[in-house]
Enzyme design. Structure first.
Site, PDB file in Angstrom:
ATOM      1  N   TYR A   1       0.829  -1.210   0.000  1.00 26.40           N
ATOM      2  CA  TYR A   1       0.000   0.000   0.000  1.00 26.40           C
ATOM      3  C   TYR A   1       0.859   1.254   0.000  1.00 26.40           C
ATOM      4  CZ  TYR A   1       0.859   1.007   4.968  1.00 26.40           C
ATOM      5  OH  TYR A   1       1.450   1.339   6.160  1.00 26.40           O
TER       6      TYR A   1
ATOM      7  N   ARG B   1       8.191   4.039  -4.768  1.00 24.37           N
ATOM      8  CA  ARG B   1       8.248   3.078  -3.647  1.00 24.37           C
ATOM      9  C   ARG B   1       7.228   1.960  -3.842  1.00 24.37           C
ATOM     10  NH1 ARG B   1       7.532   5.188   2.427  1.00 24.37           N
ATOM     11  NH2 ARG B   1       5.408   5.487   1.675  1.00 24.37           N
TER      12      ARG B   1
ATOM     13  N   ARG C   1      -8.359 -21.219  -4.153  1.00 20.70           N
ATOM     14  CA  ARG C   1      -8.443 -21.914  -2.870  1.00 20.70           C
ATOM     15  C   ARG C   1      -7.384 -21.329  -1.958  1.00 20.70           C
ATOM     16  NH1 ARG C   1      -4.385 -25.391  -1.993  1.00 20.70           N
ATOM     17  NH2 ARG C   1      -2.955 -25.601  -3.731  1.00 20.70           N
TER      18      ARG C   1
ATOM     19  N   HIS D   1      -0.743 -21.215   0.917  1.00 22.55           N
ATOM     20  CA  HIS D   1       0.180 -20.112   1.187  1.00 22.55           C
ATOM     21  C   HIS D   1       0.969 -19.646  -0.040  1.00 22.55           C
ATOM     22  CE1 HIS D   1      -0.874 -21.332   5.194  1.00 22.55           C
ATOM     23  NE2 HIS D   1      -0.142 -20.367   5.738  1.00 22.55           N
TER      24      HIS D   1
ATOM     25  N   LYS E   1       6.555  -1.943   2.086  1.00 24.35           N
ATOM     26  CA  LYS E   1       5.352  -1.284   2.626  1.00 24.35           C
ATOM     27  C   LYS E   1       4.161  -2.222   2.445  1.00 24.35           C
ATOM     28  CE  LYS E   1       3.225   3.259   3.153  1.00 24.35           C
ATOM     29  NZ  LYS E   1       3.359   3.321   4.599  1.00 24.35           N
TER      30      LYS E   1
ATOM     31  N   GLU F   1      11.889   2.480  14.459  1.00 27.98           N
ATOM     32  CA  GLU F   1      10.964   3.505  13.962  1.00 27.98           C
ATOM     33  C   GLU F   1       9.690   3.481  14.780  1.00 27.98           C
ATOM     34  OE1 GLU F   1       9.628   2.648   9.943  1.00 27.98           O
ATOM     35  OE2 GLU F   1       9.448   0.512  10.379  1.00 27.98           O
TER      36      GLU F   1
ATOM     37  N   LEU G   1      10.891   1.048   7.517  1.00 28.93           N
ATOM     38  CA  LEU G   1      10.372   1.500   6.240  1.00 28.93           C
ATOM     39  C   LEU G   1      11.052   2.824   5.922  1.00 28.93           C
ATOM     40  CD1 LEU G   1       8.213   1.067   3.971  1.00 28.93           C
ATOM     41  CD2 LEU G   1       6.979   2.912   5.133  1.00 28.93           C
TER      42      LEU G   1
HETATM   43  N1  PDD Z   1       2.859   5.224   7.391  1.00 30.11           N
HETATM   44  N2  PDD Z   1       7.475   3.817   8.966  1.00 30.11           N
HETATM   45  C1  PDD Z   1       6.289   3.176   8.992  1.00 30.11           C
HETATM   46  C2  PDD Z   1       6.208   1.852   9.664  1.00 30.11           C
HETATM   47  C3  PDD Z   1       5.160   3.753   8.386  1.00 30.11           C
HETATM   48  O1  PDD Z   1       3.982   3.094   8.390  1.00 30.11           O
HETATM   49  C4  PDD Z   1       5.274   5.034   7.776  1.00 30.11           C
HETATM   50  C5  PDD Z   1       4.112   5.720   7.107  1.00 30.11           C
HETATM   51  C6  PDD Z   1       6.532   5.666   7.791  1.00 30.11           C
HETATM   52  C7  PDD Z   1       6.754   7.020   7.137  1.00 30.11           C
HETATM   53  O2  PDD Z   1       6.681   6.915   5.751  1.00 30.11           O
HETATM   54  P1  PDD Z   1       6.223   8.154   4.827  1.00 30.11           P
HETATM   55  O3  PDD Z   1       7.125   9.277   5.143  1.00 30.11           O
HETATM   56  O4  PDD Z   1       6.365   7.645   3.447  1.00 30.11           O
HETATM   57  O5  PDD Z   1       4.752   8.463   5.187  1.00 30.11           O
HETATM   58  C8  PDD Z   1       7.607   5.020   8.390  1.00 30.11           C
HETATM   59  C9  PDD Z   1       1.673   5.677   6.672  1.00 30.11           C
HETATM   60  C10 PDD Z   1       1.429   7.149   6.798  1.00 30.11           C
HETATM   61  C11 PDD Z   1       0.497   4.819   7.102  1.00 30.11           C
HETATM   62  O6  PDD Z   1       0.707   3.624   7.278  1.00 30.11           O
HETATM   63  O7  PDD Z   1      -0.617   5.340   7.227  1.00 30.11           O
END
Ligand code: PDD
Length: 306
Positions: free
Chosen positions: A39, A63, A112, A115, A160, A192, A216
């Protein structure tokens, strides 16, 4: 402004446009059964003329392509295809205020449950405009509350993925502790937030955890590097220990939905003097200038194309 409870945007799902409340996927969609999908969340900023413009869309689409590649899902659209869908989603849901675009691609619907990847299935593609309220000036002036927890996620955090159970549990932990974010630590090192990247300031130097499989790489990661350079702030990408986190002069988070936001309390203790710091203030200002520059560019391109 539409209320959160009755938000019912027109969404794109597998070639069709319709109301979110009517959108359906088969239960054997791999996204539902296995969290087998990718996503993106792209912020949309309301402009004076009523338009909503995406920020850093090129980077978000790049990305998306990278994440899909890492789990071997064929990208259902090229850049132009995604841009056309996103433009239409914005037009279909015109209205006041900032917003976001949520994009999801799953491996598709299997015949079906099993995995391993099924052969010859078509990815599911979904685009939705969501509501978004950036932190208020008052919230920024106070700064957010953060708590810490052990990072128990897998070691492919650079993807992501919609498999977000680890992140969901961390966000719930923050909510139950009246905190804005949970800052995760793995083997004594900062990783993070539950849905954000985390930055600390030590002796005037901005520090970010290393890019790689433990985090991420936010679209704001490179952006903050650029903004730091522009503001004359020294930046280092390196391991950050728990002790460094706990003795930081400043802590901040970044994400599509928070921009850059100061965290002024950590596990019940004040960060630095308990107020948003000078490095945060400089980065926030630089962030606003970067947005203005990008929107200007988008407007000029649109004028040239028209
Ligand atoms: N999340 N790390 C994680 C685990 C994240 O889910 C996100 C962003 C970031 C920051 O990434 P970016 O700068 O591209 O938004 C870092 C989004 C906003 C979400 O899951 O809603």
């Amino acid at each position: 402004m539409t209320h959160a409870e009755d938000w019912n945007p027109t969404v794109y799902l597998n070639g069709e446009w319709g109301l979110l409340s009517e959108a359906r996927i088969p239960v054997l969609d791999r996204g539902f059964i296995f969290g087998d999908g990718i996503y993106e969340v792209v912020p949309l900023y309301a402009q004076a003329d009523g338009a909503r413009l995406p920020f850093r869309l090129t980077q978000h689409l790049a990305r998306l392509e990278r994440s899909l590649g890492k789990i071997r899902i064929d990208n259902p659209f090229d850049d132009a295809g995604w841009r056309a869908l996103i433009d239409r989603a914005i037009q279909e849901n015109a209205g006041p205020g900032d917003a976001l675009v949520y994009i999801q691609v799953t491996r598709g619907v299997a015949k079906r449950r099993g995995h391993a990847f099924p052969a010859g299935i078509t990815p599911t593609a979904f685009v939705m405009v969501g509501q978004l309220a950036f932190p208020t000036d008052a919230a920024r002036a106070r700064g957010g509350v953060a708590v810490t927890a052990e990072d128990k996620r897998w070691l492919n955090c650079d993807i992501k993925s919609t498999s977000l159970l680890g992140n969901v549990l961390m966000a719930q932990y923050a909510a139950e502790n009246d905190a804005l974010e949970t800052i995760q630590l793995r083997d004594g090192l900062l990783t993070e937030g539950s849905s954000s990247n985390i930055w600390i300031v030590k002796g005037g130097v901005l520090l970010g955890a290393p890019r790689g499989p433990r985090i991420l790489e936010g679209i704001r990661y490179s952006l903050i590097e650029e903004l730091a350079r522009e503001a004359g702030i020294a930046f280092e990408e390196r391991d950050i220990t728990e002790a460094e986190l706990r003795s930081a002069d400043e802590i901040m988070m970044s994400s599509a939905t928070k921009e850059v936001m100061p965290l002024t309390t950590l596990d019940g203790k004040s960060v630095g003097d308990g107020r948003p710091g000078a490095v945060y203030a400089a980065l926030f200002d630089a962030y606003q200038r970067a947005k203005a520059r990008e929107f200007e560019l988008i407007r000029n391109r649109a004028k040239q194309g028209a």
